[in-house]
Write a protein that holds these residues in place. Structure first.
Motif, PDB file in Angstrom:
ATOM      1  N   SER A   1       0.826  -1.208   0.000  1.00  0.00           N
ATOM      2  CA  SER A   1       0.000   0.000   0.000  1.00  0.00           C
ATOM      3  C   SER A   1       0.861   1.259   0.000  1.00  0.00           C
ATOM      4  N   CYS A   2       1.967   1.232   0.741  1.00  0.00           N
ATOM      5  CA  CYS A   2       2.871   2.389   0.793  1.00  0.00           C
ATOM      6  C   CYS A   2       3.513   2.641  -0.573  1.00  0.00           C
ATOM      7  N   ILE A   3       3.872   1.569  -1.272  1.00  0.00           N
ATOM      8  CA  ILE A   3       4.437   1.724  -2.624  1.00  0.00           C
ATOM      9  C   ILE A   3       3.392   2.340  -3.543  1.00  0.00           C
ATOM     10  N   GLY A   4       2.168   1.818  -3.498  1.00  0.00           N
ATOM     11  CA  GLY A   4       1.108   2.372  -4.345  1.00  0.00           C
ATOM     12  C   GLY A   4       0.807   3.820  -4.019  1.00  0.00           C
ATOM     13  N   ASP A   5       0.747   4.145  -2.735  1.00  0.00           N
ATOM     14  CA  ASP A   5       0.446   5.515  -2.325  1.00  0.00           C
ATOM     15  C   ASP A   5       1.563   6.469  -2.724  1.00  0.00           C
ATOM     16  N   ALA A   6       2.816   5.983  -2.685  1.00  0.00           N
ATOM     17  CA  ALA A   6       3.938   6.818  -3.130  1.00  0.00           C
ATOM     18  C   ALA A   6       3.793   7.175  -4.609  1.00  0.00           C
ATOM     19  N   LEU A   7       3.386   6.199  -5.435  1.00  0.00           N
ATOM     20  CA  LEU A   7       3.161   6.471  -6.859  1.00  0.00           C
ATOM     21  C   LEU A   7       2.030   7.487  -7.045  1.00  0.00           C
ATOM     22  N   VAL A   8       0.975   7.328  -6.251  1.00  0.00           N
ATOM     23  CA  VAL A   8      -0.137   8.279  -6.316  1.00  0.00           C
ATOM     24  C   VAL A   8       0.353   9.693  -6.048  1.00  0.00           C
ATOM     25  N   ARG A   9       1.133   9.869  -4.999  1.00  0.00           N
ATOM     26  CA  ARG A   9       1.593  11.199  -4.618  1.00  0.00           C
ATOM     27  C   ARG A   9       2.553  11.779  -5.654  1.00  0.00           C
ATOM     28  N   ILE A  10       3.412  10.927  -6.228  1.00  0.00           N
ATOM     29  CA  ILE A  10       4.350  11.400  -7.259  1.00  0.00           C
ATOM     30  C   ILE A  10       3.588  11.872  -8.496  1.00  0.00           C
ATOM     31  N   LEU A  11       2.622  11.087  -8.944  1.00  0.00           N
ATOM     32  CA  LEU A  11       1.877  11.461 -10.147  1.00  0.00           C
ATOM     33  C   LEU A  11       1.032  12.714  -9.914  1.00  0.00           C
ATOM     34  N   LYS A  12       0.442  12.829  -8.735  1.00  0.00           N
ATOM     35  CA  LYS A  12      -0.313  14.044  -8.430  1.00  0.00           C
ATOM     36  C   LYS A  12       0.602  15.268  -8.447  1.00  0.00           C
ATOM     37  N   ARG A  13       1.790  15.104  -7.884  1.00  0.00           N
ATOM     38  CA  ARG A  13       2.735  16.217  -7.805  1.00  0.00           C
ATOM     39  C   ARG A  13       3.193  16.657  -9.201  1.00  0.00           C
ATOM     40  N   THR A  14       3.245  15.695 -10.139  1.00  0.00           N
ATOM     41  CA  THR A  14       3.686  16.033 -11.493  1.00  0.00           C
ATOM     42  C   THR A  14       2.532  16.427 -12.407  1.00  0.00           C
ATOM     43  N   GLY A  15       1.328  16.587 -11.847  1.00  0.00           N
ATOM     44  CA  GLY A  15       0.242  17.177 -12.621  1.00  0.00           C
ATOM     45  C   GLY A  15      -0.847  16.242 -13.089  1.00  0.00           C
ATOM     46  N   TYR A  16      -0.726  14.971 -12.810  1.00  0.00           N
ATOM     47  CA  TYR A  16      -1.759  14.043 -13.248  1.00  0.00           C
ATOM     48  C   TYR A  16      -3.026  14.155 -12.397  1.00  0.00           C
ATOM     49  N   ASN A  17      -4.156  13.882 -13.041  1.00  0.00           N
ATOM     50  CA  ASN A  17      -5.432  13.741 -12.358  1.00  0.00           C
ATOM     51  C   ASN A  17      -5.531  12.267 -11.965  1.00  0.00           C
ATOM     52  N   VAL A  18      -5.196  11.947 -10.722  1.00  0.00           N
ATOM     53  CA  VAL A  18      -5.035  10.550 -10.300  1.00  0.00           C
ATOM     54  C   VAL A  18      -6.318  10.026  -9.666  1.00  0.00           C
ATOM     55  N   GLU A  19      -6.685   8.826 -10.083  1.00  0.00           N
ATOM     56  CA  GLU A  19      -7.828   8.126  -9.529  1.00  0.00           C
ATOM     57  C   GLU A  19      -7.297   6.845  -8.895  1.00  0.00           C
ATOM     58  N   VAL A  20      -7.585   6.639  -7.618  1.00  0.00           N
ATOM     59  CA  VAL A  20      -7.005   5.525  -6.875  1.00  0.00           C
ATOM     60  C   VAL A  20      -8.046   4.415  -6.692  1.00  0.00           C
ATOM     61  N   HIS A  21      -7.743   3.240  -7.242  1.00  0.00           N
ATOM     62  CA  HIS A  21      -8.631   2.089  -7.128  1.00  0.00           C
ATOM     63  C   HIS A  21      -8.064   1.075  -6.137  1.00  0.00           C
ATOM     64  N   ASN A  22      -8.949   0.416  -5.435  1.00  0.00           N
ATOM     65  CA  ASN A  22      -8.603  -0.724  -4.589  1.00  0.00           C
ATOM     66  C   ASN A  22      -9.476  -1.881  -5.068  1.00  0.00           C
ATOM     67  N   TYR A  23      -8.840  -2.892  -5.649  1.00  0.00           N
ATOM     68  CA  TYR A  23      -9.554  -4.027  -6.242  1.00  0.00           C
ATOM     69  C   TYR A  23      -9.791  -5.085  -5.171  1.00  0.00           C
TER      70      TYR A  23
END
Length: 274
Positions: free
Chosen positions: A43-65
């Motif tokens: 989860s920490c790895i996934g959340d780190a990717l979320v934060r990086i992409l948000k910081r670089t301008g992406y509109n991030v949508e986070v799914h939990n399957y």
């Protein structure tokens, strides 16, 4: 973990990333017991990717399957129905840890008991029966515990995607029709995979094909009719890329967190949806 991005790459200028949609799917813990430290790591790895992409301008949508049709949940349901147990637990997920452990010991001592797992798997896929409702209740209660636990670490989601939604809303049926039009999706007529629907990966030498623990082809539907997780993943990803003429229905799971289901709204957020 899965990442789906509309457009990216080293030659994509940063200014073009504003508003570009990215889907990060992470955590995806089996909803049959409490989370452990390995789940938190993922989860920490996934959340780190979320934060990086948000910081670089992406509109991030986070799914939990949520795999609410798998062996693990079926085992917990079998245990709840067939393994008497009493213990002191604060969380339901911790109680289910012990039930899951005990039912697997029962399988080892009485292999014929695994037939009960098969029966529960069929019931979970069909839905609407006693066992399916029990599976739904177990999975939902445990997912709520998972979500609250991850929130303590600042990890949150936008959408819960339930495997049962993929099957019951007809995603797999549509994916099956698409796959059946190809030459690589076949039902085996003989051998140890007889009766299985298989995705042929590539041709292999006869010597390799005979290896006991190795099969390069991918089983999507077992001979008893039960879908493998790969089959449901294929349907999910076809939906992500807009290749299925279907959509989920959505409703709120908790404040700000949406979930798939058979009832709800066609679009889960203003400006979102598929």
């Amino acid at each position: 973990m899965c990442t789906s991005i509309g457009r990216c790459g080293p030659d994509a200028p940063s200014s073009s990333l504003q508003g570009e949609k990215a889907v990060i799917e992470h955590t995806s813990i089996n909803p049959n017991k409490s989370a452990h430290i390995g789940h938190l790591r993922n989860s920490c790895i996934g959340d780190a990717l979320v934060r990086i992409l948000k910081r670089t301008g992406y509109n991030v949508e986070v799914h939990n399957y949520i795999d609410d049709l798998g062996n693990q949940l079926a085992d917990t349901v079998v245990g709840l129905l067939n393994v008497p147990y009493e213990g002191e637990h604060v969380r339901f997920g911790d109680y289910c840890w012990d039930i899951y452990s005990r039912v697997n010991k029962e399988y080892a001592q009485s292999p014929e008991m695994t037939d009960k797992r098969t029966d529960i798997l069929h019931a979970l896929e069909r839905g609407g029966e006693n066992e399916a409702w029990l599976g739904n209740l177990v999975a939902e209660r445990i997912v709520r515990e998972h979500v609250e636990e991850m929130k303590n670490f600042g990890i949150e989601y936008d959408l819960l995607v339930w495997e049962s939604s993929i099957v019951r809303a007809g995603f797999w049926a549509s994916a099956f029709q698409r796959l059946a039009q190809t030459a690589v999706f076949v039902q085996e007529k003989e051998g140890k995979l007889a009766g299985c629907w298989v995705l042929k990966q590539s041709s292999v030498a006869d010597g390799e094909a005979e290896l006991e623990d190795y099969n390069i082809d991918k089983v999507l539907v077992r001979s008893n009719g039960i879908l493998t997780y790969t089959a449901k993943d294929i349907a999910y990803h076809l939906w992500k890329f807009g290749l299925l003429e279907k959509d989920f229905s959505y409703h709120e799971f908790t404040a700000g967190l949406w979930t798939t289901g058979l009832i709800g709204r066609a679009f889960w957020k203003s400006g979102h949806g598929y």
